[in-house]
Design a protein around this motif. Sequence first.
Motif, mmCIF file in Angstrom:
data_model
loop_
_atom_site.group_PDB
_atom_site.id
_atom_site.type_symbol
_atom_site.label_atom_id
_atom_site.label_comp_id
_atom_site.label_asym_id
_atom_site.label_seq_id
_atom_site.Cartn_x
_atom_site.Cartn_y
_atom_site.Cartn_z
ATOM 1 N N ALA A 122 5.461 3.411 -4.488
ATOM 2 C CA ALA A 122 5.349 3.913 -3.120
ATOM 3 C C ALA A 122 4.018 4.612 -2.882
ATOM 4 C CB ALA A 122 6.503 4.865 -2.804
ATOM 5 N N PHE A 123 3.283 4.893 -3.950
ATOM 6 C CA PHE A 123 1.954 5.460 -3.765
ATOM 7 C C PHE A 123 0.991 4.431 -3.174
ATOM 8 C CE2 PHE A 123 3.537 8.930 -6.250
ATOM 9 C CZ PHE A 123 2.809 10.023 -5.812
ATOM 10 N N ALA A 124 1.353 3.166 -3.249
ATOM 11 C CA ALA A 124 0.550 2.139 -2.574
ATOM 12 C C ALA A 124 0.708 2.303 -1.075
ATOM 13 C CB ALA A 124 0.994 0.755 -3.001
ATOM 14 N N ALA A 125 1.931 2.421 -0.617
ATOM 15 C CA ALA A 125 2.313 2.687 0.761
ATOM 16 C C ALA A 125 3.801 2.934 0.652
ATOM 17 C CB ALA A 125 2.034 1.490 1.665
ATOM 18 N N ARG A 126 4.289 3.894 1.412
ATOM 19 C CA ARG A 126 5.651 4.338 1.163
ATOM 20 C C ARG A 126 6.679 3.216 1.296
ATOM 21 N NH1 ARG A 126 3.225 8.830 3.772
ATOM 22 N NH2 ARG A 126 3.452 10.757 2.584
ATOM 23 N N GLU A 127 6.450 2.320 2.273
ATOM 24 C CA GLU A 127 7.474 1.311 2.494
ATOM 25 C C GLU A 127 7.536 0.297 1.360
ATOM 26 O OE1 GLU A 127 4.594 0.992 3.543
ATOM 27 O OE2 GLU A 127 4.045 -1.120 3.667
ATOM 28 N N VAL A 128 6.515 0.288 0.473
ATOM 29 C CA VAL A 128 6.535 -0.604 -0.675
ATOM 30 C C VAL A 128 7.736 -0.278 -1.569
ATOM 31 C CG1 VAL A 128 5.251 -1.275 -2.758
ATOM 32 C CG2 VAL A 128 4.060 -1.012 -0.597
ATOM 33 N N PHE A 129 8.239 0.951 -1.467
ATOM 34 C CA PHE A 129 9.429 1.362 -2.194
ATOM 35 C C PHE A 129 10.555 0.352 -1.989
ATOM 36 C CE2 PHE A 129 13.495 3.719 -2.311
ATOM 37 C CZ PHE A 129 13.450 4.237 -3.599
#
Lengths: 654, 75
Positions: free
Chosen positions: A546-553
């Motif tokens: 999620a540090f890539a972008a939160r929605e990547v979670f």
Amino acid sequence: MRTSLSESSAAQKAVPAAKTETNSVVALVGSPNSGKTTLFNWLTGARFKTVNYPGSTVDYSVGRTQARYGEAIAVMDTPGTYSLDPKSPDEEVTFKAIFDHKEFGTARLVVSVVDATLLGRQLYITRQLLESGFRVVLAVTMSDLLSESGRKIDRESLSRYLGIPVVLIDGRLGGGINELVEVIRAELSRSSDDVREVRPVRWDDAKVESELKKLDLIASQVLVSDTPSVAPKTFLLVRERTKKWDRILLHPVAGLVIFFAVMSALFGSIFWLAAPVMDWVDQALSWLAEAVVNAVPEGLLAQFLSDGVIASVAAVAVFIPQIFILFVGINLLEDSGYLARAATLIDRPLSLVGLGGRSFVPILSGYACAVPAMLSARSINSRRERWLTLFILPLMSCSARLPVYALLLTFVFFDGASWAAGFTLAAIYLGTIVLGAIAASLAGRFLQLEDRSFFMLELPVYRMPRLKVVLRQALTRTMNYVKRAGPAIFTFALIVWVATTFPNYDLEDKTERLDSSYAAQVGKYIEPVFEPMGGDWRTGVGLISAFAAREVFVSSLAVLMQVTDEDEDSLQASLIEKMRDAKAPNGMPLFTTASVVGLILYFMIALQCLSTVTVAAKEAGSWRFAIVQLVVFNIVAYALAVGVVQGLRALGIA
Amino acid sequence: MSTTTTLADLPPETTKTIANLAGDPVLVARLRELGFIVGADVKVVGRAPFGEPVLVEIRGSTVALRKAEARCVHL
């Protein structure tokens, strides 16, 4: 202030150099709401680039005049300023941009833009420009608002009083633009013998007062009746209309009710208008990924393109609709004149926690994305307020968190009523306001920096916004956002793909591949960290990704939970099913009400967005600030998540 | 201190003339730029909810001022 210009130099390189003997530009300078940006739009059409970063009032653009006005002239729009005595970072930008721009040097000529209805006061900066030694052309905007009250400006007299050319602009119809370009051209071609050295003026109080009085007198003399036989109205109709509106919109009770209604409408449209568009974007990219898989021979390349590149592009692209709608909304409010009222209404409550009315636009933007929000914080004149605003912005629930909340709330309320999930989502958003207030108050206690804070906001007249200008500005700001945040999100998404794919990329089974990946190895190693908040290594890898972008979670979790493409159900439904079946190392269910509540809390507080960290460092002018922010929000988020999970379990809620 | 009132104490819908500006030099400078100069007429036309900012009419325009800012304007 030191931060504002340092970062703009890179962006300016993209601007085509003016084809003149020098590299310098014609600068538009004027007070906020003087109609400067509308004029700039008329002059340049689509031929401009916004340099610096997007933000509500602080971006500025460099462009070239439209082809229909003859040979192109390089023109620069600047942030609004009341004088050449800057009092906030955005005013500082204007000051530096015209006197000593990093790329363009000193402006060749300044078009001083003044509002016809506020002539006396706004001519002040014109006088300062003249005394500083600039060549100045005066553009009087909103002259159309005078004629409805039976008045007009006697431009010959005004020109004589000031000693410079005067052009009247009709901001609605674009009248006078042609003439303005011709006047600029004539001024530029004049021999340069009479060009004086340009250097900022410093006026003492007595000089300021005498200038303002003189200008008042000039303004009263050049404002004449447009038909000699008819006496002009003693007041301007537009001011009277504005006063009437203000009695309602700034009313202690009605004003607040309308404020909340307007904000709800804005938020509603961000979510509900954007949702279908986001689905289209999502579908289009899935379709593209599928097409690539079919076209490219099976193997690493196909994986790289579909799961790596296209999925990473999707991570950036799904936000575009929301951000665009947010910018359209803010631009509409700004151009209509309401935004200044909203800031006025909210100034007092925000002051109580150490912020101010000028923090309002950044906070509002923060609900879409912290990156443009931090940039718009430049219009805050108090360093202390600006610092505190920058500090709490990551707490505003940006759009990247929405898919995460959507998944987790659907999980919790799977069998419950759908309104319950919606209600909880609203509670989460209200909760972030409370969290932001607490964070601002607490941070204020530790902050050693003291700076005077002032509000003093001129309330512009209400005007019908021009849709075309609003849409085009929103588009420019959105594109700037994509350019700014896109590469970082894309890169981190690719890194996560590499970490979850290698070293055993050739394994047929996705789950095995992931299970033996670098990400899993790291995740298993640090599993004990996630255990107290009710997670296992998969939650951990999801949170790291999620540090890539939160929605990547969400997408990582889908891979981690072995959701396969063959499933008949929608991705979310099959993911939720897998989440229900998932077992923790001790054999107990992994996702429970307690652990999911812990996750939601974690996402509400944690600063996981690395693009935000880099922007925070630049805007605060300090890496220490950004790192403290990163560490504090993550530790607090973790501690609260652990506390809540353990607390709920102690209460018997698994 | 003198017994003059400031803009912060001016009752609504009353017009008075500015006699003097005093206080933080930056605040005073910005007030001047917004049109608050000695001899100009000011009128309080309203207040935001929670009592602040004060809405002031000055030379044809409306400006929102916090009380602390309005206190710099002596009438």
